[in-house]
Design an enzyme around this catalytic site. Sequence first.
Site, PDB file in Angstrom:
ATOM      1  N   ILE A   1       3.844   2.552 -10.450  1.00 52.11           N
ATOM      2  CA  ILE A   1       2.557   1.883 -10.953  1.00 52.11           C
ATOM      3  C   ILE A   1       2.064   3.046 -11.590  1.00 52.11           C
ATOM      4  O   ILE A   1       1.648   4.092 -10.808  1.00 52.11           O
ATOM      5  CB  ILE A   1       1.719   1.638  -9.729  1.00 52.11           C
ATOM      6  CG1 ILE A   1       2.051   0.206  -9.252  1.00 52.11           C
ATOM      7  CG2 ILE A   1       0.193   1.155 -10.316  1.00 52.11           C
ATOM      8  CD1 ILE A   1       1.118  -0.343  -7.825  1.00 52.11           C
ATOM      9  N   TYR A   2       1.756   3.106 -12.855  1.00 48.61           N
ATOM     10  CA  TYR A   2       1.364   4.343 -13.760  1.00 48.61           C
ATOM     11  C   TYR A   2      -0.082   3.905 -14.567  1.00 48.61           C
ATOM     12  O   TYR A   2       0.253   2.551 -15.277  1.00 48.61           O
ATOM     13  CB  TYR A   2       2.210   4.930 -14.495  1.00 48.61           C
ATOM     14  CG  TYR A   2       3.032   5.795 -13.566  1.00 48.61           C
ATOM     15  CD1 TYR A   2       2.717   6.873 -13.237  1.00 48.61           C
ATOM     16  CD2 TYR A   2       4.423   5.404 -13.246  1.00 48.61           C
ATOM     17  CE1 TYR A   2       3.323   7.782 -12.363  1.00 48.61           C
ATOM     18  CE2 TYR A   2       5.364   6.135 -12.336  1.00 48.61           C
ATOM     19  CZ  TYR A   2       4.812   7.289 -11.803  1.00 48.61           C
ATOM     20  OH  TYR A   2       5.596   8.274 -11.140  1.00 48.61           O
TER      21      TYR A   2
ATOM     22  N   GLY B   1      -5.329   0.012 -11.132  1.00 47.31           N
ATOM     23  CA  GLY B   1      -3.833   0.201 -10.322  1.00 47.31           C
ATOM     24  C   GLY B   1      -4.069  -0.879  -9.182  1.00 47.31           C
ATOM     25  O   GLY B   1      -2.864  -1.531  -8.905  1.00 47.31           O
TER      26      GLY B   1
ATOM     27  N   ASN C   1       1.790  13.906  -4.471  1.00 51.39           N
ATOM     28  CA  ASN C   1       0.736  13.211  -4.971  1.00 51.39           C
ATOM     29  C   ASN C   1      -0.278  12.609  -4.246  1.00 51.39           C
ATOM     30  O   ASN C   1      -0.226  11.422  -3.891  1.00 51.39           O
ATOM     31  CB  ASN C   1       1.477  11.933  -5.799  1.00 51.39           C
ATOM     32  CG  ASN C   1       0.960  11.240  -6.854  1.00 51.39           C
ATOM     33  OD1 ASN C   1      -0.291  11.346  -6.895  1.00 51.39           O
ATOM     34  ND2 ASN C   1       1.510  10.545  -7.696  1.00 51.39           N
TER      35      ASN C   1
ATOM     36  N   TYR D   1      -2.107   4.165  -1.539  1.00 52.51           N
ATOM     37  CA  TYR D   1      -1.085   3.145  -0.858  1.00 52.51           C
ATOM     38  C   TYR D   1      -1.706   3.289   0.621  1.00 52.51           C
ATOM     39  O   TYR D   1      -1.497   2.042   1.400  1.00 52.51           O
ATOM     40  CB  TYR D   1       0.339   3.796  -0.828  1.00 52.51           C
ATOM     41  CG  TYR D   1       0.861   3.604  -2.472  1.00 52.51           C
ATOM     42  CD1 TYR D   1       0.924   2.286  -2.805  1.00 52.51           C
ATOM     43  CD2 TYR D   1       1.248   4.639  -3.164  1.00 52.51           C
ATOM     44  CE1 TYR D   1       1.338   2.043  -4.188  1.00 52.51           C
ATOM     45  CE2 TYR D   1       1.837   4.211  -4.298  1.00 52.51           C
ATOM     46  CZ  TYR D   1       1.716   3.025  -4.733  1.00 52.51           C
ATOM     47  OH  TYR D   1       2.147   2.819  -6.271  1.00 52.51           O
TER      48      TYR D   1
ATOM     49  N   LYS E   1      -4.544   3.175   1.766  1.00 55.93           N
ATOM     50  CA  LYS E   1      -5.737   2.402   1.958  1.00 55.93           C
ATOM     51  C   LYS E   1      -5.141   0.831   1.521  1.00 55.93           C
ATOM     52  O   LYS E   1      -6.084   0.106   2.329  1.00 55.93           O
ATOM     53  CB  LYS E   1      -6.668   2.718   0.600  1.00 55.93           C
ATOM     54  CG  LYS E   1      -7.773   1.975   0.397  1.00 55.93           C
ATOM     55  CD  LYS E   1      -8.615   2.196  -0.940  1.00 55.93           C
ATOM     56  CE  LYS E   1      -7.822   1.255  -2.032  1.00 55.93           C
ATOM     57  NZ  LYS E   1      -8.372   1.313  -3.436  1.00 55.93           N
TER      58      LYS E   1
END
Length: 181
Positions: free
Chosen positions: A97-98, A109, A136, A143, A145
């Site tokens: 996911i970018y 996102g 990162n 993630y 969250k």
Amino acid sequence: MEQIIIERVTAADIKKLQEIGRTTFFEAFEEVNSEKNMKDYLEKGFSEEKLKGELSNQDSQFYFALLDGKAIGYLKINIGQAQTEKLNLDALEIERIYLLKAFYGQKVGQLLFQKAIDIALDMQASYVWLGVWEENYRALRFYEKNGFTPFGKHKFWLGGDEQTDLMMKKVLVSDNELKVS
């Protein structure tokens, strides 16, 4: 903000996918990796040949986040044999996911993430998993969250640099019933 459209990527979109892939990866990691390693990864990881192969794999899917027809981010998911780790054939992997940096913090996102979760629920996947670079911190918080927890590690090569990804998962099916989250 205008409405964001999530749209499946097709073979006809290869140049757009290559551009958004290279741009978003560069924006995310150029400050913390060497120029040589970034150049090597961007050339090989987003070559037209590699992307064609990934797009033609029936167990992989790409989706663009589009704003006014322009790709501002993308998602790549894998199921079955396309998963980068052979963990569970009924799991779904979020491989990427970018987003363009200009859209960080604007819920794009989250839209791409929700697309992956919706697909996983439709296929009755037992869990969704991913690998995220241990340094990162922004992605790790995102993630966590969203209910992911670490369960292992694997190596990721960025050019000549061996990096460690934390493997994280979110359980969707337990005792043959979907969890409501």
